[in-house]
Design a protein around this motif. Sequence first.
Motif, PDB file in Angstrom:
ATOM      1  N   ILE A  40      14.142 -33.952  -2.611  1.00 49.72           N
ATOM      2  CA  ILE A  40      14.891 -34.207  -1.369  1.00 49.72           C
ATOM      3  C   ILE A  40      14.333 -33.327  -0.233  1.00 49.72           C
ATOM      4  N   LEU A  41      14.081 -32.025  -0.552  1.00 49.75           N
ATOM      5  CA  LEU A  41      13.541 -31.111   0.463  1.00 49.75           C
ATOM      6  C   LEU A  41      12.149 -31.568   0.927  1.00 49.75           C
ATOM      7  N   ALA A  42      11.322 -31.981  -0.043  1.00 48.35           N
ATOM      8  CA  ALA A  42       9.964 -32.442   0.308  1.00 48.35           C
ATOM      9  C   ALA A  42      10.027 -33.699   1.163  1.00 48.35           C
ATOM     10  N   PHE A  43      10.982 -34.593   0.837  1.00 50.09           N
ATOM     11  CA  PHE A  43      11.149 -35.813   1.623  1.00 50.09           C
ATOM     12  C   PHE A  43      11.561 -35.468   3.058  1.00 50.09           C
ATOM     13  N   GLY A  44      12.483 -34.498   3.173  1.00 49.61           N
ATOM     14  CA  GLY A  44      12.912 -34.035   4.507  1.00 49.61           C
ATOM     15  C   GLY A  44      11.731 -33.497   5.293  1.00 49.61           C
ATOM     16  N   LEU A  45      10.865 -32.736   4.603  1.00 48.46           N
ATOM     17  CA  LEU A  45       9.680 -32.149   5.247  1.00 48.46           C
ATOM     18  C   LEU A  45       8.740 -33.246   5.760  1.00 48.46           C
ATOM     19  N   VAL A  46       8.554 -34.289   4.941  1.00 51.10           N
ATOM     20  CA  VAL A  46       7.706 -35.422   5.364  1.00 51.10           C
ATOM     21  C   VAL A  46       8.293 -36.058   6.622  1.00 51.10           C
ATOM     22  N   ALA A  47       9.620 -36.305   6.588  1.00 52.55           N
ATOM     23  CA  ALA A  47      10.283 -36.958   7.731  1.00 52.55           C
ATOM     24  C   ALA A  47      10.127 -36.104   8.997  1.00 52.55           C
ATOM     25  N   ILE A  48      10.343 -34.785   8.872  1.00 55.21           N
ATOM     26  CA  ILE A  48      10.241 -33.890  10.038  1.00 55.21           C
ATOM     27  C   ILE A  48       8.811 -33.896  10.577  1.00 55.21           C
ATOM     28  N   ASN A  49       7.838 -33.825   9.659  1.00 54.38           N
ATOM     29  CA  ASN A  49       6.431 -33.796  10.091  1.00 54.38           C
ATOM     30  C   ASN A  49       6.021 -35.088  10.796  1.00 54.38           C
ATOM     31  N   ILE A  50       6.522 -36.216  10.282  1.00 59.16           N
ATOM     32  CA  ILE A  50       6.205 -37.499  10.936  1.00 59.16           C
ATOM     33  C   ILE A  50       6.841 -37.531  12.333  1.00 59.16           C
ATOM     34  N   PHE A  51       8.088 -37.065  12.416  1.00 52.79           N
ATOM     35  CA  PHE A  51       8.781 -37.032  13.713  1.00 52.79           C
ATOM     36  C   PHE A  51       8.016 -36.160  14.710  1.00 52.79           C
ATOM     37  N   LEU A  52       7.613 -34.957  14.257  1.00 55.64           N
ATOM     38  CA  LEU A  52       6.894 -34.030  15.150  1.00 55.64           C
ATOM     39  C   LEU A  52       5.537 -34.592  15.566  1.00 55.64           C
ATOM     40  N   ALA A  53       4.881 -35.304  14.615  1.00 55.64           N
ATOM     41  CA  ALA A  53       3.561 -35.861  14.920  1.00 55.64           C
ATOM     42  C   ALA A  53       3.657 -36.947  15.998  1.00 55.64           C
ATOM     43  N   THR A  54       4.708 -37.774  15.915  1.00 57.27           N
ATOM     44  CA  THR A  54       4.832 -38.849  16.908  1.00 57.27           C
ATOM     45  C   THR A  54       5.217 -38.306  18.272  1.00 57.27           C
TER      46      THR A  54
END
Lengths: 138, 77
Positions: A40-54
Amino acid sequence: MKTKNKRNLINIILSIILLIASSYVYIAKGYEIKYLISIILAFGLVAINIFLATKNVGFKNISFENADERDLYIAMKSAQSTLKFINDICLVFVFSFLILYGVTNNFIFMVMGLTLFALIVIMFITLLITQSYYEKNY
Amino acid sequence: MKNKVREYRLKKGMTQQQLADAVHVSTRTIISLEQGKYNPSIMLAYRLAVEFGTTIEDLYCLEENKKEEDKRYENKK
């Protein structure tokens, strides 16, 4: 959706690797709850990184976007105080654990003490490297 | 550091918010400057001086502050 710099792309790739590794461990080790939390934490990290990248921003840019020179000065001073405080706390615990090891002869205290001591040494080395970097570049 | 930011601002009839907007900082920074708790960068001091139509030397009482600093330095020796 388009990422705007290499750093953000690397962050996304690393967090996806972490997510895959967590999922693998979760399946291989028999569906334990602690591994599910890590997924769950890793999934959250992916989501945050995608958000920051866009958005093309990093964590440091979010907080300093509207900062003036006094805000930066305050951030620097509070970071210095925090570092000093953590260093002092770690030292107190290192000596406490070493004393506890001497009294109880339980090896776990030695391990905890040495781990904290390693952390202090790493912080010191990092401080030296960053100071030498800023001495040369500013 | 002693300064005349508040004095000049009131003379010009500006609020802290207006001054903050004019020199591109926050009102907290203006409050801190007026109380002498925070020393500005050269550029911010210059922006303030230009806004008030004066010099940095006058706005920040540099002559007076220098004498006080020299005195403190001498006492430390």
